[in-house]
Design an enzyme around this catalytic site. Structure first.
Site, PDB file in Angstrom:
ATOM      1  N   ARG A   2     -42.090  75.113  -6.502  1.00 31.66           N
ATOM      2  CA  ARG A   2     -41.380  76.007  -5.608  1.00 31.66           C
ATOM      3  C   ARG A   2     -39.933  75.580  -5.518  1.00 31.66           C
ATOM      4  O   ARG A   2     -39.639  74.441  -5.167  1.00 31.66           O
ATOM      5  CB  ARG A   2     -42.026  75.986  -4.211  1.00 31.66           C
ATOM      6  CG  ARG A   2     -41.299  76.815  -3.188  1.00 31.66           C
ATOM      7  CD  ARG A   2     -41.474  76.271  -1.790  1.00 31.66           C
ATOM      8  NE  ARG A   2     -40.346  76.635  -0.957  1.00 31.66           N
ATOM      9  CZ  ARG A   2     -40.054  76.011   0.170  1.00 31.66           C
ATOM     10  NH1 ARG A   2     -40.808  75.002   0.596  1.00 31.66           N
ATOM     11  NH2 ARG A   2     -39.011  76.375   0.865  1.00 31.66           N
TER      12      ARG A   2
ATOM     13  N   HIS B 117     -33.075  79.832   1.052  1.00 32.14           N
ATOM     14  CA  HIS B 117     -33.258  78.515   1.677  1.00 32.14           C
ATOM     15  C   HIS B 117     -31.919  78.074   2.261  1.00 32.14           C
ATOM     16  O   HIS B 117     -31.327  77.073   1.868  1.00 32.14           O
ATOM     17  CB  HIS B 117     -33.779  77.504   0.650  1.00 32.14           C
ATOM     18  CG  HIS B 117     -34.477  76.320   1.277  1.00 32.14           C
ATOM     19  ND1 HIS B 117     -35.769  75.954   0.985  1.00 32.14           N
ATOM     20  CD2 HIS B 117     -34.025  75.415   2.180  1.00 32.14           C
ATOM     21  CE1 HIS B 117     -36.087  74.870   1.678  1.00 32.14           C
ATOM     22  NE2 HIS B 117     -35.057  74.525   2.416  1.00 32.14           N
TER      23      HIS B 117
ATOM     24  N   GLU C 190     -38.250  79.017   6.456  1.00 28.59           N
ATOM     25  CA  GLU C 190     -38.064  78.523   7.818  1.00 28.59           C
ATOM     26  C   GLU C 190     -37.003  79.271   8.630  1.00 28.59           C
ATOM     27  O   GLU C 190     -36.040  78.678   9.139  1.00 28.59           O
ATOM     28  CB  GLU C 190     -37.718  77.034   7.786  1.00 28.59           C
ATOM     29  CG  GLU C 190     -38.772  76.200   7.127  1.00 28.59           C
ATOM     30  CD  GLU C 190     -38.568  74.726   7.387  1.00 28.59           C
ATOM     31  OE1 GLU C 190     -37.513  74.327   7.886  1.00 28.59           O
ATOM     32  OE2 GLU C 190     -39.497  73.955   7.097  1.00 28.59           O
TER      33      GLU C 190
ATOM     34  N   ASN D 128     -44.870  75.155   6.312  1.00 31.97           N
ATOM     35  CA  ASN D 128     -44.204  73.849   6.249  1.00 31.97           C
ATOM     36  C   ASN D 128     -44.567  73.088   7.509  1.00 31.97           C
ATOM     37  O   ASN D 128     -44.509  73.670   8.610  1.00 31.97           O
ATOM     38  CB  ASN D 128     -42.684  73.999   6.176  1.00 31.97           C
ATOM     39  CG  ASN D 128     -42.214  74.632   4.885  1.00 31.97           C
ATOM     40  OD1 ASN D 128     -43.010  74.892   3.994  1.00 31.97           O
ATOM     41  ND2 ASN D 128     -40.906  74.863   4.775  1.00 31.97           N
TER      42      ASN D 128
ATOM     43  N   TYR E 222     -44.460  68.936   9.308  1.00 28.89           N
ATOM     44  CA  TYR E 222     -44.169  67.509   9.217  1.00 28.89           C
ATOM     45  C   TYR E 222     -44.703  66.729  10.393  1.00 28.89           C
ATOM     46  O   TYR E 222     -45.215  65.619  10.236  1.00 28.89           O
ATOM     47  CB  TYR E 222     -42.654  67.282   9.104  1.00 28.89           C
ATOM     48  CG  TYR E 222     -42.079  67.816   7.823  1.00 28.89           C
ATOM     49  CD1 TYR E 222     -41.635  69.136   7.733  1.00 28.89           C
ATOM     50  CD2 TYR E 222     -42.023  67.013   6.693  1.00 28.89           C
ATOM     51  CE1 TYR E 222     -41.125  69.642   6.544  1.00 28.89           C
ATOM     52  CE2 TYR E 222     -41.507  67.508   5.496  1.00 28.89           C
ATOM     53  CZ  TYR E 222     -41.066  68.821   5.438  1.00 28.89           C
ATOM     54  OH  TYR E 222     -40.566  69.312   4.266  1.00 28.89           O
TER      55      TYR E 222
ATOM     56  N   GLU F  22     -44.506  72.932   2.261  1.00 28.34           N
ATOM     57  CA  GLU F  22     -43.773  71.666   2.439  1.00 28.34           C
ATOM     58  C   GLU F  22     -44.581  70.729   3.324  1.00 28.34           C
ATOM     59  O   GLU F  22     -45.028  71.143   4.401  1.00 28.34           O
ATOM     60  CB  GLU F  22     -42.415  71.864   3.134  1.00 28.34           C
ATOM     61  CG  GLU F  22     -41.330  72.411   2.280  1.00 28.34           C
ATOM     62  CD  GLU F  22     -40.016  72.509   3.033  1.00 28.34           C
ATOM     63  OE1 GLU F  22     -39.756  71.688   3.938  1.00 28.34           O
ATOM     64  OE2 GLU F  22     -39.272  73.456   2.736  1.00 28.34           O
TER      65      GLU F  22
HETATM   66  C1  GCO Z   1     -36.970  71.863   6.233  1.00 28.31           C
HETATM   67  C2  GCO Z   1     -36.417  72.286   4.970  1.00 28.31           C
HETATM   68  C3  GCO Z   1     -36.211  71.188   3.948  1.00 28.31           C
HETATM   69  C4  GCO Z   1     -35.994  69.785   4.518  1.00 28.31           C
HETATM   70  C5  GCO Z   1     -37.310  69.065   4.680  1.00 28.31           C
HETATM   71  C6  GCO Z   1     -37.103  67.661   5.271  1.00 28.31           C
HETATM   72  O1  GCO Z   1     -38.171  72.004   6.416  1.00 28.31           O
HETATM   73  O2  GCO Z   1     -36.171  71.453   7.078  1.00 28.31           O
HETATM   74  O3  GCO Z   1     -37.231  73.267   4.363  1.00 28.31           O
HETATM   75  O4  GCO Z   1     -35.055  71.662   3.322  1.00 28.31           O
HETATM   76  O5  GCO Z   1     -35.189  69.054   3.640  1.00 28.31           O
HETATM   77  O6  GCO Z   1     -38.127  69.748   5.558  1.00 28.31           O
HETATM   78  O7  GCO Z   1     -36.467  67.808   6.513  1.00 28.31           O
END
Ligand code: GCO
Length: 458
Positions: free
Chosen positions: A82, A126, A171, A294, A296, A353
């Protein structure tokens, strides 16, 4: 031993193992071959905005090193990659005349990927809006909807013979909040009305791009990518609880709900009423084929009446497990978010992500031992499999990211790659996590070769 998985897969497609990047973060060549400036080229030149005064001028120089980077993807064993298209590389003024050299770069990248047996997944946007369009009003201007639809049509016609997977946006909840309300990202505004107008117009632009891609690419598989994360209050104080609810509204609901369910959350519908015309909700909620998630970490908010939205970002409690860049590590939140997304939006889900940042460096032998990243990936992939076992329709997983790259406001300080990039020489060094992920994919492929309905390896 993790839960046994149900044999039944929701689909006979092979599970997609991939890696993700984005144009501004890796390409460099910011003025090469006719590329026009984006809002990030402009923003990076505003003093104090980016750590160490870093810019994307060179980044990983992927523009000139894409053959080497595709070879890294091939050796990693991924079946999909991607990446995003730099809008101002194709259309230096954002609309009008195509830049042939810029368009040819993506022809060559796509052909290199296909020759390596890797499926290209294109993300149209993006975060790198052409500066010329920002000068004409940018996302706060309703004309942005047409600009984006024309760009989507161009991309579909140019690459749709070889690319079938498209995401409209990456995002929108992040770049609208950080770019127009918090002033932390390009274009660096702290303007409530500009933020609200951008929310509405980006939703409309998503729907217009879905229509454009449907018209340009037969059998296109169109999706959109959202960062969804639990929002917690920095304290039990009612005002902090209210701040977390507001963050949740804008971060997790303002885009997927209207795009996939056809309505805004009530509070947001009221706030956006001045910008909403008859037919808008139908125009933004065109049927799509997949949901890109995505994820984290959980995120935190606190009350702040000085902020344009009445709240501010807060860090996680210091006693919780956190990553090398200070983000709360909680795989269960990922599992639960996956289940909730699958149930709420009823679409095939691809993790587009997931990964973790750190301050990785090679040792005296040139090895990059990023054990923390391996532990994170193992825990989060395990959480994903638990979500699958509980019925979530998850069909792929893309690590963020293939390469260390330009991490927005952090510049090159924070590293998220499976591959270390020495920015003084641009040499690539696969980290321990690269080899771990390659082995993981290989063992999953072996298991599926004996039984195609075997769920992906935990
Ligand atoms: C985001 C973006 C990425 C970042 C990654 C780490 O999720 O902020 O898609 O470009 O670099 O997530 O922060």
């Amino acid at each position: 031993m993790r839960e046994q998985y149900r044999k039944s897969a929701k689909s006979d497609e092979p599970f997609v193992w991939g890696a993700s990047t984005s144009a501004y973060q890796i390409e460099g060549a910011a003025t090469a071959d006719g590329r026009g400036p984006s809002i990030w080229d402009t923003y990076c030149r505003q003093k104090g905005k980016i750590a160490n005064g870093d810019t994307g001028d060179i980044a990983c120089d992927h523009y000139h090193r894409y053959v080497e980077d595709v070879a890294l993807l091939r050796d990693l064993g991924v079946n999909a990659y991607r990446f995003s298209i730099s809008w101002p590389r194709l259309l230096p003024r954002g609309r009008g005349k195509l830049n042939p050299l810029g368009a040819t770069f993506y022809d060559r990248l796509i052909d290199e990927l296909l020759a390596a047996g890797i499926e290209p997944w294109i993300c149209l946007y993006h975060w790198d809006l052409p500066q010329a369009l920002d000068d004409e009003g940018g996302w706060p201007h309703r004309d942005s909807v047409g600009w984006f639809a024309d760009y989507a049509t161009l991309v579909g016609h140019r690459y749709g013979d070889r690319v079938k997977r498209f995401a409209t946006f990456n995002e929108p909840g992040v770049f609208s909040l950080f770019g127009y309300a918090f002033g932390w990202q390009a274009p660096g505004l702290t303007d409530r009305q500009a933020f609200l107008r951008s929310v509405h117009h980006v939703n409309l632009a998503h729907g217009a791009a879905v229509d454009a891609l449907r018209g340009a690419v037969r059998d296109a598989k169109i999706g959109v990518i959202h960062n969804l994360q639990p929002c917690h209050a920095a304290s039990d104080k009612p005002e902090d609880q209210a701040a977390a609810a507001t963050l949740d509204l804008y971060w997790n609901r303002a885009f997927p709900d209207p795009q996939m369910l056809g309505y805004y959350p009530e509070r947001l519908a009221d706030e956006l009423a001045p910008y909403t015309l008859p037919g808008d909700l139908a125009a933004m909620s065109r049927p799509i084929d997949w949901f890109g998630l995505n994820h984290y970490s959980p995120i935190y908010a606190r009350a702040d009446q000085t902020g344009v939205l009445g709240f501010a970002w807060a860090g996680p409690p210091p006693d919780l497990p956190h990553s090398g860049v200070g983000w709360h590590v909680q795989p269960e939140a990922f599992r639960d978010t996956l289940i909730a997304v699958s149930e709420r939006y009823r679409l095939p889900v691809y993790v587009t992500e997931n990964g973790t940042g750190g301050k990785d460096a090679p040792d005296a032998q040139g090895r990059v031992a990023d054990g923390d990243r391996i532990a994170y990936l193992d825990a989060y992939i395990g959480a994903m499999q638990e979500a699958r076992a509980r019925g979530a329709d998850i069909r792929g997983y893309f690590v963020w990211s293939l390469l260390d790259n330009f991490e927005w406001g952090s510049g090159y300080r924070d590293r998220f790659g499976l591959v270390y990039v020495d920015y003084s020489t641009l040499r690539r060094i696969p980290k321990d996590s690269y080899h771990w992920y390659a082995a993981h994919i290989a063992s999953d492929a072996a298991a599926r070769a004996t039984d195609p309905h075997t769920p992906p390896k935990p």
